[in-house]
Design a protein around this motif. Structure first.
Motif, PDB file in Angstrom:
ATOM      1  N   LEU A 247       0.875  -1.164   0.000  1.00 36.17           N
ATOM      2  CA  LEU A 247       0.000   0.000   0.000  1.00 36.17           C
ATOM      3  C   LEU A 247       0.918   1.222   0.000  1.00 36.17           C
ATOM      4  O   LEU A 247       1.775   1.355   0.863  1.00 36.17           O
ATOM      5  CB  LEU A 247      -0.918   0.023   1.240  1.00 36.17           C
ATOM      6  CG  LEU A 247      -1.881   1.225   1.301  1.00 36.17           C
ATOM      7  CD1 LEU A 247      -3.218   0.802   1.886  1.00 36.17           C
ATOM      8  CD2 LEU A 247      -1.327   2.379   2.109  1.00 36.17           C
TER       9      LEU A 247
ATOM     10  N   THR B  94     -15.607   3.293   4.794  1.00 41.40           N
ATOM     11  CA  THR B  94     -14.351   2.621   4.462  1.00 41.40           C
ATOM     12  C   THR B  94     -14.537   1.728   3.239  1.00 41.40           C
ATOM     13  O   THR B  94     -15.630   1.209   2.995  1.00 41.40           O
ATOM     14  CB  THR B  94     -13.838   1.747   5.623  1.00 41.40           C
ATOM     15  OG1 THR B  94     -14.909   0.937   6.099  1.00 41.40           O
ATOM     16  CG2 THR B  94     -13.312   2.583   6.761  1.00 41.40           C
TER      17      THR B  94
ATOM     18  N   ASP C 151      -3.227  -8.859   7.533  1.00 35.38           N
ATOM     19  CA  ASP C 151      -4.268  -9.763   8.029  1.00 35.38           C
ATOM     20  C   ASP C 151      -4.798 -10.613   6.893  1.00 35.38           C
ATOM     21  O   ASP C 151      -5.876 -11.203   7.012  1.00 35.38           O
ATOM     22  CB  ASP C 151      -5.402  -8.954   8.662  1.00 35.38           C
ATOM     23  CG  ASP C 151      -4.918  -8.183   9.881  1.00 35.38           C
ATOM     24  OD1 ASP C 151      -5.286  -6.997  10.030  1.00 35.38           O
ATOM     25  OD2 ASP C 151      -4.163  -8.767  10.673  1.00 35.38           O
TER      26      ASP C 151
ATOM     27  N   ASP D 239     -16.563  -1.441   2.279  1.00 39.72           N
ATOM     28  CA  ASP D 239     -16.185  -2.405   3.308  1.00 39.72           C
ATOM     29  C   ASP D 239     -17.425  -2.727   4.107  1.00 39.72           C
ATOM     30  O   ASP D 239     -17.809  -1.992   5.011  1.00 39.72           O
ATOM     31  CB  ASP D 239     -15.113  -1.786   4.213  1.00 39.72           C
ATOM     32  CG  ASP D 239     -14.674  -2.740   5.316  1.00 39.72           C
ATOM     33  OD1 ASP D 239     -14.079  -2.262   6.300  1.00 39.72           O
ATOM     34  OD2 ASP D 239     -14.943  -3.943   5.187  1.00 39.72           O
TER      35      ASP D 239
ATOM     36  N   GLU E  64      -6.077  -9.709   4.186  1.00 41.97           N
ATOM     37  CA  GLU E  64      -7.327  -9.199   3.616  1.00 41.97           C
ATOM     38  C   GLU E  64      -7.010  -8.083   2.640  1.00 41.97           C
ATOM     39  O   GLU E  64      -5.922  -7.523   2.659  1.00 41.97           O
ATOM     40  CB  GLU E  64      -8.204  -8.632   4.722  1.00 41.97           C
ATOM     41  CG  GLU E  64      -8.655  -9.663   5.725  1.00 41.97           C
ATOM     42  CD  GLU E  64      -9.335  -9.018   6.911  1.00 41.97           C
ATOM     43  OE1 GLU E  64     -10.002  -9.750   7.665  1.00 41.97           O
ATOM     44  OE2 GLU E  64      -9.207  -7.791   7.096  1.00 41.97           O
TER      45      GLU E  64
ATOM     46  N   ASN F 160      -3.193  -7.205   2.825  1.00 38.90           N
ATOM     47  CA  ASN F 160      -2.529  -6.599   3.986  1.00 38.90           C
ATOM     48  C   ASN F 160      -2.094  -7.703   4.946  1.00 38.90           C
ATOM     49  O   ASN F 160      -2.264  -8.898   4.662  1.00 38.90           O
ATOM     50  CB  ASN F 160      -3.424  -5.564   4.665  1.00 38.90           C
ATOM     51  CG  ASN F 160      -4.647  -6.193   5.341  1.00 38.90           C
ATOM     52  OD1 ASN F 160      -4.729  -7.407   5.524  1.00 38.90           O
ATOM     53  ND2 ASN F 160      -5.583  -5.354   5.742  1.00 38.90           N
TER      54      ASN F 160
ATOM     55  N   VAL G 197      -3.772   6.985  -2.611  1.00 34.93           N
ATOM     56  CA  VAL G 197      -3.415   5.618  -2.211  1.00 34.93           C
ATOM     57  C   VAL G 197      -3.447   4.647  -3.378  1.00 34.93           C
ATOM     58  O   VAL G 197      -4.339   4.730  -4.219  1.00 34.93           O
ATOM     59  CB  VAL G 197      -4.420   5.106  -1.140  1.00 34.93           C
ATOM     60  CG1 VAL G 197      -4.027   3.728  -0.642  1.00 34.93           C
ATOM     61  CG2 VAL G 197      -4.510   6.079   0.023  1.00 34.93           C
TER      62      VAL G 197
ATOM     63  N   ALA H 297     -18.009  -4.873   6.235  1.00 33.82           N
ATOM     64  CA  ALA H 297     -17.809  -5.385   7.597  1.00 33.82           C
ATOM     65  C   ALA H 297     -18.081  -4.334   8.644  1.00 33.82           C
ATOM     66  O   ALA H 297     -18.077  -4.585   9.817  1.00 33.82           O
ATOM     67  CB  ALA H 297     -16.384  -5.909   7.750  1.00 33.82           C
TER      68      ALA H 297
ATOM     69  N   TRP I  97      -6.834  -4.401   1.341  1.00 32.05           N
ATOM     70  CA  TRP I  97      -6.460  -3.231   2.121  1.00 32.05           C
ATOM     71  C   TRP I  97      -7.695  -2.393   2.470  1.00 32.05           C
ATOM     72  O   TRP I  97      -8.572  -2.185   1.645  1.00 32.05           O
ATOM     73  CB  TRP I  97      -5.478  -2.382   1.321  1.00 32.05           C
ATOM     74  CG  TRP I  97      -4.220  -3.132   1.008  1.00 32.05           C
ATOM     75  CD1 TRP I  97      -3.976  -3.916  -0.096  1.00 32.05           C
ATOM     76  CD2 TRP I  97      -3.027  -3.189   1.801  1.00 32.05           C
ATOM     77  NE1 TRP I  97      -2.717  -4.448  -0.041  1.00 32.05           N
ATOM     78  CE2 TRP I  97      -2.111  -4.022   1.104  1.00 32.05           C
ATOM     79  CE3 TRP I  97      -2.640  -2.622   3.009  1.00 32.05           C
ATOM     80  CZ2 TRP I  97      -0.830  -4.291   1.602  1.00 32.05           C
ATOM     81  CZ3 TRP I  97      -1.369  -2.892   3.500  1.00 32.05           C
ATOM     82  CH2 TRP I  97      -0.479  -3.719   2.796  1.00 32.05           C
ATOM     83  N   ILE I  98      -7.730  -1.915   3.711  1.00 35.32           N
ATOM     84  CA  ILE I  98      -8.880  -1.146   4.182  1.00 35.32           C
ATOM     85  C   ILE I  98      -8.514   0.340   4.168  1.00 35.32           C
ATOM     86  O   ILE I  98      -7.531   0.745   4.771  1.00 35.32           O
ATOM     87  CB  ILE I  98      -9.241  -1.513   5.630  1.00 35.32           C
ATOM     88  CG1 ILE I  98      -9.377  -3.022   5.778  1.00 35.32           C
ATOM     89  CG2 ILE I  98     -10.531  -0.823   6.055  1.00 35.32           C
ATOM     90  CD1 ILE I  98      -9.518  -3.461   7.212  1.00 35.32           C
ATOM     91  N   ILE I  99      -9.311   1.120   3.477  1.00 33.49           N
ATOM     92  CA  ILE I  99      -9.006   2.544   3.372  1.00 33.49           C
ATOM     93  C   ILE I  99     -10.210   3.373   3.775  1.00 33.49           C
ATOM     94  O   ILE I  99     -11.332   3.118   3.326  1.00 33.49           O
ATOM     95  CB  ILE I  99      -8.572   2.870   1.928  1.00 33.49           C
ATOM     96  CG1 ILE I  99      -7.223   2.191   1.675  1.00 33.49           C
ATOM     97  CG2 ILE I  99      -8.443   4.369   1.717  1.00 33.49           C
ATOM     98  CD1 ILE I  99      -7.075   1.581   0.349  1.00 33.49           C
ATOM     99  N   GLY I 100      -9.989   4.343   4.622  1.00 28.58           N
ATOM    100  CA  GLY I 100     -11.070   5.204   5.074  1.00 28.58           C
ATOM    101  C   GLY I 100     -11.216   6.404   4.150  1.00 28.58           C
ATOM    102  O   GLY I 100     -10.230   6.924   3.639  1.00 28.58           O
ATOM    103  N   ILE I 101     -12.445   6.818   3.930  1.00 28.41           N
ATOM    104  CA  ILE I 101     -12.675   8.033   3.146  1.00 28.41           C
ATOM    105  C   ILE I 101     -13.005   9.133   4.133  1.00 28.41           C
ATOM    106  O   ILE I 101     -13.931   9.011   4.937  1.00 28.41           O
ATOM    107  CB  ILE I 101     -13.836   7.853   2.148  1.00 28.41           C
ATOM    108  CG1 ILE I 101     -13.479   6.752   1.146  1.00 28.41           C
ATOM    109  CG2 ILE I 101     -14.121   9.168   1.425  1.00 28.41           C
ATOM    110  CD1 ILE I 101     -14.563   6.486   0.127  1.00 28.41           C
TER     111      ILE I 101
END
Lengths: 346, 531
Positions: free
Chosen positions: A199, A238, A214, A343, A216, A212, A206, A345, A218-222
């Motif tokens: 990343l 996210t 974990d 995301d 999974e 990543n 980004v 989740a 990649w988790i990205i926040g907006i």
């Protein structure tokens, strides 16, 4: 990302990148252990983070630092000896480097496809409007007409392989695309070194590939543009990426209010005046970060509805818009294919 | 400035050349972990262990709150419905209708204002507010209104049954209408009320400072321990994610030998200096002054003393009982220091010359020679400079705010090689924790990166904002139902109160005060003679 108005001259320090082992993911399919390392530092007036998964440790800090340095020497308008600065000053005998040519080529392509909403020649206009100036003060139509003479896609010609300006007064500024490009360049370098889980983030642009630590996506926040820091999370939603880039452009705190609606300070290079739309921020997901960066800027000029139209000519690109409504409300809109990145989740 | 920059560039280029040479000798593993695991350097499973050992994950240390088994409805009483009492009762589920109105209005103005929704979503603790006691009629009325607001409505909403108002706390405690009581009166009444409640077998939640004097502290601790009641001292800082994470960092010994802890209070406004508002309808007719002053303290009626009680020794202990206690509890939670072996203190009324007795600028030094460390408390009510809490170790320092930051020390022994090699930069935190960040790898934003400061009132459980007062009250109520003592129990309360009172004593008498751990007694040192 577009930097409106007068830019403070930022003296940034070339900190040697900080490196840390941040964890290991479980062995992948081939049974190999991948360790994740994070590199952090400062470049182009902002911070960056690079997270890489490596089987065998490679110390890439020096190399990455060099790339960043070279890009500055090519594209930084704050470096008076950079290629772009010398180009703007019409220095004879200038030999453009590959970064400059690359970015110019991509810029012209996007300028054409967005019909001028994205425009690297718009700097004089932005400077004219300034930062936080009252809109009513700037109704001098003659001045604007004069500036517009040097703005637009026809003002740069790359057809001969050598960049040419239509006249000496043309000034280009690549801030709205340079960070995205740098992200791509770093990413290409990582891939050349056989790193396929990474990343790369520079100033909020980004690019993510693989998994990543974990295992999974990649988790990205907006970022949420409206809420100030008073005890709030500032994350609107996210998304999960693997093999895409994301870029956000926004008006966050700089706006004026007319008839109860907030208007941003994005200048429309086609008219020379602030773009009258209610877009507070635009987040674009694209196959590469250069495109994402430039398109996010274009969206801010076009506004939500016209952006939807424009994005049809960019397959594989999705976008997320936060608009202001009456009475301090915000509304969120997405392109039809955006939801697959959400995301769920959360 | 230009010259410096040029010099830096030159230095930097030279550094790069030197580093190229040094690169070859760097270990293959991530260098950051190297020093920490030197004791296991011969372990073959080194790589895996490093990851686990270092794994200072950014994951929240707080687990998901499991919803409590409902159990029987608990009957609560509130004694003291001032500013704090208001908040506590609200956290238990009883808000004043006017407060709900304000939140609803705020939401209408800005749909993104989530406070109304957050309050409505607060778990129902299955309690009823059956008894209220406040010597000020207006406040008592407010408490009654809140008690009836069982559906969390605004002023136009449907109300339930109101509590009963008792004139005196003794009447409330002996009324047999409560199972548990929240005590939020001025400090001088904490001990008598808590003692009476404990003797009657009523569970107690009492605000800090637990007591006003040392004698009260011993008496209360004894009685509470023997009573078997569930006791919680009001310190919502216990529930803050940052402190739990800080404990993790300390337990992993990342800072090296800790020898100095600095905690501070900085405020710069009249409200912060306890110049609380005097209610326009307050008078001898609406306030039962004798009940307020309690046994043995007969003074002429004074509105100032009633509302601004923190300014006088008769009712409180100033900075010591009000604010040192918060800082002490936070550090105690992380380091388990206990009662200091000795304390000195000094200060004065340097700014708020409004007739108060207690100092507004005050420093206390708590010594722990058997732990080889000092805790320094520094306070001023006339400067808002942001100082924060710092735990200083030989190898690194931990700054605790709402965010945590660990910085390596430039002269660290442990991290020396990494610093020289440029792998660790002492200017950049080697670890940062921002609570509230739902687990993310990055944030896409058009703004510059910044660390948002968050208010003390909220923490985050898996990214969702939760009121820490609510969590603390909830922990207490859960304890009542399960029989398990909560985190800030009588032992914690005892340590903290003794520490605070040692400091007060040290200040008022100008001496060093000692704690004899064997005898569990406070010993006064002699003043140093000037020869």
């Amino acid at each position: 990302m577009v930097l409106q108005g007068k830019m403070k001259f930022i003296r940034y320090f070339i900190f040697f990148p900080l490196l840390a082992l941040i964890g290991s993911c479980l062995p992948d399919k081939s049974g190999k252990n991948i360790d994740y390392f994070e590199l952090a530092g400062y470049t182009q007036g902002t911070s960056y983070h690079i997270i890489m998964g490596m089987e065998k440790f490679l110390d890439l800090r020096l190399a990455i630092d060099s790339i960043l340095h070279e890009i500055d020497q090519s594209l930084s308008v704050y470096d008076s000896l950079s290629v772009i600065s010398r180009f703007n000053r019409n220095e004879p005998g200038l030999v453009p480097d590959r970064f400059f040519l690359d970015v110019l080529e991509k810029s012209l392509e996007i300028m054409k496809k967005t019909d001028g909403a994205f425009d690297i020649t718009a700097a004089p206009l932005i400077n004219f409007w300034g930062f936080g100036t009252q809109i009513s003060e700037r109704k001098d139509t003659t001045k604007i007409k004069n500036i517009l003479k040097y703005v637009g896609i026809s003002k740069i010609d790359l057809s001969g392989g050598v960049p040419l300006k239509s006249s000496d007064e043309v000034i280009i500024n690549l801030n709205a695309i340079a960070q995205g490009y740098t992200v791509d360049e770093i990413s290409r370098f990582l891939e050349k070194n056989d790193i396929h889980n990474y990343l790369v983030e520079i100033g909020g642009e980004v690019r993510a590939k693989g998994k990543n630590r974990d295992s999974e996506k990649w988790i990205i926040g907006i970022d949420n543009p409206v809420r100030e820091s008073g005890g709030d999370n500032n994350i609107e939603t996210t998304i999960r990426l693997s093999g895409q880039s994301v870029s956000t452009s926004g008006n966050y705190r700089k706006f004026y209010v007319e008839n109860g609606i907030r208007y941003g300070h994005t200048i429309d290079p086609r008219t020379g005046y602030p773009a009258r739309n209610s877009l507070l921020s635009a987040t674009v997901i694209a196959p590469d970060c250069t495109t994402a960066d430039a398109l996010a800027t274009a969206c801010m000029v076009l506004g939500y509805e016209k952006s939807l139209e424009m994005l049809k000519s960019f397959p594989g690109v999705e976008a997320f818009f936060i608009c202001s409504g009456e009475n301090n409300t915000t509304q969120v809109f997405r392109t039809s294919g955006f939801d697959k990145y959400l995301d769920l989740a959360e | 400035m230009e010259e410096n920059q040029e010099n830096n560039q030159k230095k930097f280029s030279r550094k790069r050349r030197d580093l190229l040479k040094a690169m070859a000798s760097l270990p293959v593993l991530g260098a950051f972990a190297y020093g920490l695991t030197s004791k296991r350097s011969h372990d073959n499973s080194l790589k895996q262990n490093i990851s686990e050992e270092l794994k200072l994950s950014s994951a929240s240390p707080v687990k998901e709150i499991k919803s409590m088994p409902k159990g029987e409805k608990l009957r609560l009483g509130i004694i003291g419905y001032g500013g704090r009492g208001n908040h506590l009762v609200r956290s238990a589920g009883f808000a004043s209708p006017e407060w709900i109105d304000r939140l609803m209005e705020a939401k209408n103005l800005d749909p993104k204002d989530t406070r109304y929704d957050e309050y409505m979503e607060l778990e129902d603790l299955n309690v009823e507010l059956t008894a209220v006691c406040d010597v000020f009629d207006i406040r008592a009325a407010g408490a009654l209104a809140a008690s009836a607001n069982i559906h969390r409505q605004g002023t136009s909403g449907k109300m339930g049954k109101e509590a009963i108002r008792y004139k005196s706390y003794q009447e409330l405690i002996n009324s047999k209408t409560v199972d548990a009581v929240i005590i939020a009166t001025p400090d001088h009444l904490h001990a008598p009320m808590a003692i009476a409640a404990a003797k009657a077998g009523i569970h107690v939640y009492v605000e800090k400072c637990m007591t006003r004097t040392l004698e009260e502290t011993y008496e209360l601790a004894e009685i509470v321990k023997n009573s078997g009641i569930i006791f919680q001292l009001g310190h919502q800082g216990r529930q803050t994610e940052s402190y739990l994470k800080a404990k993790e960092i300390i337990d992993k010994d990342i800072l090296g030998k800790i020898s100095l802890i600095e905690v501070c209070t900085n405020r710069n406004d009249p409200n912060g200096a306890w110049q609380y508002e005097i209610h326009k309808d307050a008078s001898q007719q609406t306030i039962d002054w004798d009940l307020f002053t309690g046994d043995g303290l007969k003074r002429p009626f004074s509105l100032e003393r009633f509302f601004r009680w923190r300014c006088w020794w008769d009712y409180g202990t100033g900075l010591s009982g009000d604010l040192l206690t918060h800082e002490y509890d936070a550090i105690n939670q992380v380091l388990q220091l206990g009662i200091p072996e000795s304390v000195v203190a000094s200060g004065g009324v340097y700014f708020y010359k409004d007739g108060r007795e207690v100092p507004d600028v005050w420093q206390a030094v708590l010594e722990y020679p058997s732990r080889d460390l000092t805790m320094l408390y520094s306070a001023t009510l006339s400067s808002n400079r942001n100082r924060g809490k710092v735990i200083m170790g030989h190898d690194a320092s931990l700054e605790i705010g709402e965010n945590l930051n660990v910085f390596a020390d430039t002269e660290s022994t442990r991290y020396k090689e990494k610093i020289q090699a440029g792998i660790i930069d002492p200017r950049i935190p080697i670890f940062s924790y921002i609570p509230g960040r739902k687990k993310m790898d990055a944030v896409t934003t058009a703004t510059e990166a910044y660390f948002a400061g968050r208010g003390l009132l909220y923490t985050y459980i898996n990214g969702k904002r939760v009121d820490t007062t609510f969590l603390h009250i909830r922990e207490w109520i859960e304890g009542i139902r399960s029989g398990k003592q909560p985190s800030c129990d009588i032992e914690q309360g005892f340590q903290e109160a003794v520490t605070a009172h040692m400091a007060t004593l040290a200040y008022r008498e100008g001496i060093r005060v000692y704690w004899d751990a064997a005898k569990k007694a406070v010993v006064k040192g002699e003043p140093v003679p000037v020869s």
